[in-house]
Design a protein around this motif. Structure first.
Motif, PDB file in Angstrom:
ATOM      1  N   TYR A  37      76.202   8.798  42.934  1.00 23.99           N
ATOM      2  CA  TYR A  37      75.953   7.678  42.042  1.00 23.99           C
ATOM      3  C   TYR A  37      76.151   8.140  40.604  1.00 23.99           C
ATOM      4  O   TYR A  37      75.886   9.291  40.258  1.00 23.99           O
ATOM      5  N   LYS A  38      76.553   7.199  39.776  1.00 19.80           N
ATOM      6  CA  LYS A  38      76.753   7.469  38.352  1.00 19.80           C
ATOM      7  C   LYS A  38      75.850   6.537  37.557  1.00 19.80           C
ATOM      8  O   LYS A  38      75.807   5.327  37.838  1.00 19.80           O
ATOM      9  N   GLN A  39      75.137   7.085  36.598  1.00 23.02           N
ATOM     10  CA  GLN A  39      74.327   6.264  35.704  1.00 23.02           C
ATOM     11  C   GLN A  39      74.718   6.557  34.259  1.00 23.02           C
ATOM     12  O   GLN A  39      74.275   7.551  33.673  1.00 23.02           O
ATOM     13  N   PRO A  40      75.524   5.688  33.656  1.00 20.45           N
ATOM     14  CA  PRO A  40      75.859   5.864  32.234  1.00 20.45           C
ATOM     15  C   PRO A  40      74.612   5.640  31.390  1.00 20.45           C
ATOM     16  O   PRO A  40      73.652   4.993  31.846  1.00 20.45           O
ATOM     17  N   PRO A  41      74.613   6.128  30.158  1.00 20.72           N
ATOM     18  CA  PRO A  41      73.447   5.952  29.294  1.00 20.72           C
ATOM     19  C   PRO A  41      73.056   4.485  29.151  1.00 20.72           C
ATOM     20  O   PRO A  41      73.905   3.644  28.868  1.00 20.72           O
ATOM     21  N   SER A  42      71.800   4.192  29.391  1.00 25.34           N
ATOM     22  CA  SER A  42      71.240   2.846  29.228  1.00 25.34           C
ATOM     23  C   SER A  42      71.913   1.794  30.100  1.00 25.34           C
ATOM     24  O   SER A  42      71.882   0.610  29.783  1.00 25.34           O
ATOM     25  N   ARG A  43      72.509   2.232  31.166  1.00 28.06           N
ATOM     26  CA  ARG A  43      73.144   1.269  32.069  1.00 28.06           C
ATOM     27  C   ARG A  43      72.714   1.551  33.500  1.00 28.06           C
ATOM     28  O   ARG A  43      72.126   2.573  33.804  1.00 28.06           O
ATOM     29  N   GLN A  44      72.994   0.601  34.376  1.00 21.48           N
ATOM     30  CA  GLN A  44      72.504   0.787  35.719  1.00 21.48           C
ATOM     31  C   GLN A  44      73.366   1.697  36.547  1.00 21.48           C
ATOM     32  O   GLN A  44      74.530   1.927  36.261  1.00 21.48           O
ATOM     33  N   MET A  45      72.743   2.197  37.596  1.00 19.06           N
ATOM     34  CA  MET A  45      73.362   3.162  38.472  1.00 19.06           C
ATOM     35  C   MET A  45      74.372   2.461  39.372  1.00 19.06           C
ATOM     36  O   MET A  45      74.093   1.399  39.930  1.00 19.06           O
ATOM     37  N   ILE A  46      75.543   3.055  39.500  1.00 22.11           N
ATOM     38  CA  ILE A  46      76.553   2.476  40.364  1.00 22.11           C
ATOM     39  C   ILE A  46      77.054   3.524  41.348  1.00 22.11           C
ATOM     40  O   ILE A  46      77.025   4.726  41.075  1.00 22.11           O
ATOM     41  N   LEU A  47      77.498   3.044  42.486  1.00 28.21           N
ATOM     42  CA  LEU A  47      78.017   3.944  43.510  1.00 28.21           C
ATOM     43  C   LEU A  47      79.422   4.393  43.130  1.00 28.21           C
ATOM     44  O   LEU A  47      80.287   3.579  42.823  1.00 28.21           O
ATOM     45  N   VAL A  48      79.643   5.690  43.169  1.00 30.28           N
ATOM     46  CA  VAL A  48      80.959   6.249  42.848  1.00 30.28           C
ATOM     47  C   VAL A  48      81.758   6.446  44.120  1.00 30.28           C
ATOM     48  O   VAL A  48      82.930   6.052  44.217  1.00 30.28           O
ATOM     49  N   ILE A  49      81.120   7.075  45.105  1.00 30.81           N
ATOM     50  CA  ILE A  49      81.851   7.426  46.311  1.00 30.81           C
ATOM     51  C   ILE A  49      80.862   7.646  47.450  1.00 30.81           C
ATOM     52  O   ILE A  49      79.704   8.030  47.214  1.00 30.81           O
TER      53      ILE A  49
END
Lengths: 116, 115
Positions: A37-49
């Motif tokens: 999972y990737k969580q950019p600063p101040s943004r929600q977590m998204i599935l990468v792979i």
């Protein structure tokens, strides 16, 4: 109980270069899913792979690919041609394939910095 | 399609006070999950709802935490009374069903600070 370990609290990569984030896990199950999972600063977590444990072939999603070593219980993420937008916290995660166990077990995360 | 939303985005309270966090899952998602990340540590599972029923609450730390999902739509997580160690980011996630693989979609989290 399952555990996920990310031994790199922080990593940095030059823009356009390749970086590999490490992850190991421990489980007694034979069928499970692994995620990054990737969580950019101040943004929600998204599935990468995502990787299914029963599949031998390593998953690939555009510039993101994994090196899944089931016997070694290792699941690293490779980011090719790194872009500024890749800067984020990356979490390695595990989930059982059993329907009754839906909880996701996360590692402590790796903060990736992309240098222009 | 709207994603998982959480309210508030930040909450600062004093020890002993009560705080209620809200999560609105993606419409049509029967499964709703709560997770928590304490500073510098891993994200930990708290509990899992299927519709309005608690499927798994094995991660709830103690009885100061109460989660509800009346009507099987949005969920609330109440902390009463809050302690210093409750500080962290509380994430909510939802998924459509539990058949085969189904992706959990995460909200942006609520950052809770207990002073």
């Amino acid at each position: 109980a399952q555990t996920v370990t990310q031994s790199q609290p922080e990593m940095s990569v030059q823009e356009a270069e390749t970086v590999t984030l490490s992850c190991t896990y421990d489980t007694s199950e034979s069928d499970y899913y692994l995620f990054w999972y990737k969580q950019p600063p101040s943004r929600q977590m998204i599935l990468v792979i995502r990787q299914e444990a029963y599949k031998q072939q390593n998953a690939t999603e555009n510039r993101f690919s994994v090196n899944f070593q089931k016997a070694a219980k290792s699941f690293s993420l490779k980011i090719s041609d790194s872009q500024l937008g890749d800067a984020a916290m990356y979490f390695c995660a595990y989930r059982s394939a059993q329907r009754s166990y839906q909880k996701v077990t996360f590692g402590t995360g790796t903060k990736l910095q992309v240098i222009p | 399609e709207a994603g998982v939303t959480q309210f508030p985005s930040h909450s600062v309270i004093e020890k002993g006070q009560t705080v209620t966090l809200r999560c609105d899952p993606i419409s049509g998602h029967d499964n709703l999950y709560w997770y928590r990340r304490v500073m510098g540590k891993e994200i930990k599972f708290l509990l899992h709802f299927v519709k309005e029923s608690k499927q798994d609450e094995s991660g709830m730390p103690n009885n100061r935490f109460l989660a509800e999902r009346t009507g099987g739509t949005y969920s609330t997580l109440k902390v009463q009374p809050a302690e210093l160690e409750d500080s962290g980011v509380y994430f909510c996630a939802s998924s459509q069903d539990t058949s085969v693989y189904n992706e959990q979609f995460f909200g942006p989290g609520t950052r809770l600070t207990v002073l």
